[in-house]
Design a protein around this motif. Structure first.
Motif, short mmCIF file in Angstrom:
data_model
loop_
_atom_site.label_atom_id
_atom_site.label_comp_id
_atom_site.label_asym_id
_atom_site.label_seq_id
_atom_site.Cartn_x
_atom_site.Cartn_y
_atom_site.Cartn_z
N ASN A 94 -13.80 23.14 -2.32
CA ASN A 94 -12.38 23.34 -2.60
C ASN A 94 -11.55 22.17 -2.11
O ASN A 94 -10.49 21.88 -2.65
N ASP A 95 -12.02 21.47 -1.06
CA ASP A 95 -11.26 20.34 -0.56
C ASP A 95 -11.40 19.11 -1.46
O ASP A 95 -10.74 18.10 -1.25
N ASP A 96 -12.27 19.18 -2.48
CA ASP A 96 -12.40 18.07 -3.42
C ASP A 96 -11.11 17.81 -4.19
O ASP A 96 -10.87 16.70 -4.65
N TYR A 97 -10.28 18.82 -4.35
CA TYR A 97 -9.05 18.68 -5.10
C TYR A 97 -7.99 17.90 -4.32
O TYR A 97 -7.04 17.39 -4.88
N VAL A 98 -8.14 17.82 -3.01
CA VAL A 98 -7.16 17.17 -2.16
C VAL A 98 -7.69 15.80 -1.74
O VAL A 98 -8.74 15.69 -1.13
N ALA A 99 -6.93 14.75 -2.09
CA ALA A 99 -7.34 13.39 -1.77
C ALA A 99 -7.03 13.04 -0.32
O ALA A 99 -7.70 12.21 0.28
N GLY A 100 -6.02 13.68 0.25
CA GLY A 100 -5.65 13.41 1.64
C GLY A 100 -4.48 14.25 2.06
O GLY A 100 -3.83 14.91 1.25
N GLY B 110 0.80 -1.22 0.00
CA GLY B 110 0.00 0.00 0.00
C GLY B 110 0.83 1.27 0.00
O GLY B 110 0.36 2.32 0.40
N VAL B 111 2.07 1.16 -0.45
CA VAL B 111 2.96 2.33 -0.49
C VAL B 111 3.00 2.84 -1.92
O VAL B 111 3.15 2.07 -2.86
N LYS B 112 2.83 4.15 -2.05
CA LYS B 112 2.93 4.79 -3.37
C LYS B 112 3.99 5.88 -3.30
O LYS B 112 4.25 6.43 -2.23
N GLN B 113 4.55 6.18 -4.46
CA GLN B 113 5.50 7.29 -4.53
C GLN B 113 4.77 8.51 -5.05
O GLN B 113 3.95 8.42 -5.98
N PHE B 114 5.09 9.65 -4.44
CA PHE B 114 4.48 10.92 -4.82
C PHE B 114 5.57 11.93 -5.15
O PHE B 114 6.53 12.06 -4.39
N GLY C 154 7.92 14.02 7.90
CA GLY C 154 8.82 14.72 8.80
C GLY C 154 8.05 15.77 9.57
O GLY C 154 7.02 15.49 10.18
N GLU C 155 8.51 17.02 9.49
CA GLU C 155 7.88 18.13 10.21
C GLU C 155 6.84 18.86 9.39
O GLU C 155 6.24 19.82 9.86
N LYS C 156 6.62 18.45 8.14
CA LYS C 156 5.70 19.19 7.28
C LYS C 156 4.51 18.35 6.86
O LYS C 156 4.55 17.12 6.95
N MET C 157 3.47 19.02 6.42
CA MET C 157 2.28 18.34 5.93
C MET C 157 2.22 18.52 4.43
O MET C 157 2.44 19.61 3.91
N VAL C 158 1.92 17.43 3.73
CA VAL C 158 1.81 17.45 2.27
C VAL C 158 0.37 17.13 1.90
O VAL C 158 -0.21 16.17 2.40
N ALA C 159 -0.20 17.96 1.02
CA ALA C 159 -1.55 17.72 0.50
C ALA C 159 -1.43 16.89 -0.77
O ALA C 159 -0.75 17.30 -1.72
N LEU C 160 -2.07 15.73 -0.79
CA LEU C 160 -2.03 14.85 -1.95
C LEU C 160 -3.19 15.22 -2.87
O LEU C 160 -4.35 15.18 -2.46
N ILE C 161 -2.87 15.56 -4.11
CA ILE C 161 -3.84 16.08 -5.06
C ILE C 161 -4.58 14.96 -5.77
O ILE C 161 -3.97 13.99 -6.22
N ASP C 162 -5.89 15.10 -5.90
CA ASP C 162 -6.71 14.20 -6.72
C ASP C 162 -6.77 14.83 -8.11
O ASP C 162 -7.54 15.76 -8.36
N LEU C 163 -5.92 14.35 -9.02
CA LEU C 163 -5.81 14.96 -10.34
C LEU C 163 -7.09 14.82 -11.16
O LEU C 163 -7.43 15.71 -11.93
#
Length: 154
Positions: free
Chosen positions: A128-134, A12-16, A139-148
């Protein structure tokens, strides 16, 4: 012999591929990325939405260029030497499209477990949150994963 990619998919690991816009970090599934290009002149399309900057000819394929800042409602900036176009192939229900998205700069490639992604909290009635899948902590930062698919469903 099991390839590393198959092993990652089993776990269940993906590369982003992550990139920066307005000092925030976003990510797209690396399997959608066709190539990364530096900013170049484009052909402007009349009557296109503001976030559609125009098109480029990519080895015989006409590729629309979307300014992801404008698509997300972020303030526009002048394109500079770090501005890149990430060319992605997006699978829709009946076909696939190749689209270029402009971002401020490319950041990193992260391997992220799908179970680590958290849902986006709903804070308004707009979608607007529809664009973000999760959202995922790296580390110390948060990354928004985009639903293309949702982001590019124009």
């Amino acid at each position: 012999m099991i390839s590393e990619l198959n092993l990652q998919q089993q776990k269940g690991v993906k590369q982003f591929l992550t990139f920066i816009m307005a000092d925030e970090e976003y990510g797209v599934d690396i399997l959608t990325v066709q190539e990364i290009r530096s900013w170049e002149e484009i052909t402007v399309l009349p009557n296109a939405p503001e976030f559609v900057k125009g098109v480029i000819n990519l080895r015989g394929t006409i590729v629309p260029i979307i300014d992801l800042r404008l698509r997300f409602g972020l303030p526009s900036i002048e394109y500079g030497p770090l501005t890149v176009v990430i060319v992605v192939k997006i699978e829709f229900e009946h076909d696939s499209k190749i689209i270029g998205i402009t971002v401020d700069a490319v950041s990193e490639v992260y391997s992220i477990s799908e179970q680590d992604a958290k849902a986006v909290p709903s804070i308004s009635e707009t979608n607007n949150d529809d664009y973000v899948a999760g959202l995922v902590n790296v580390g110390e930062k948060m990354v928004a994963l985009i639903d293309l698919q949702k982001t590019m469903n124009i």
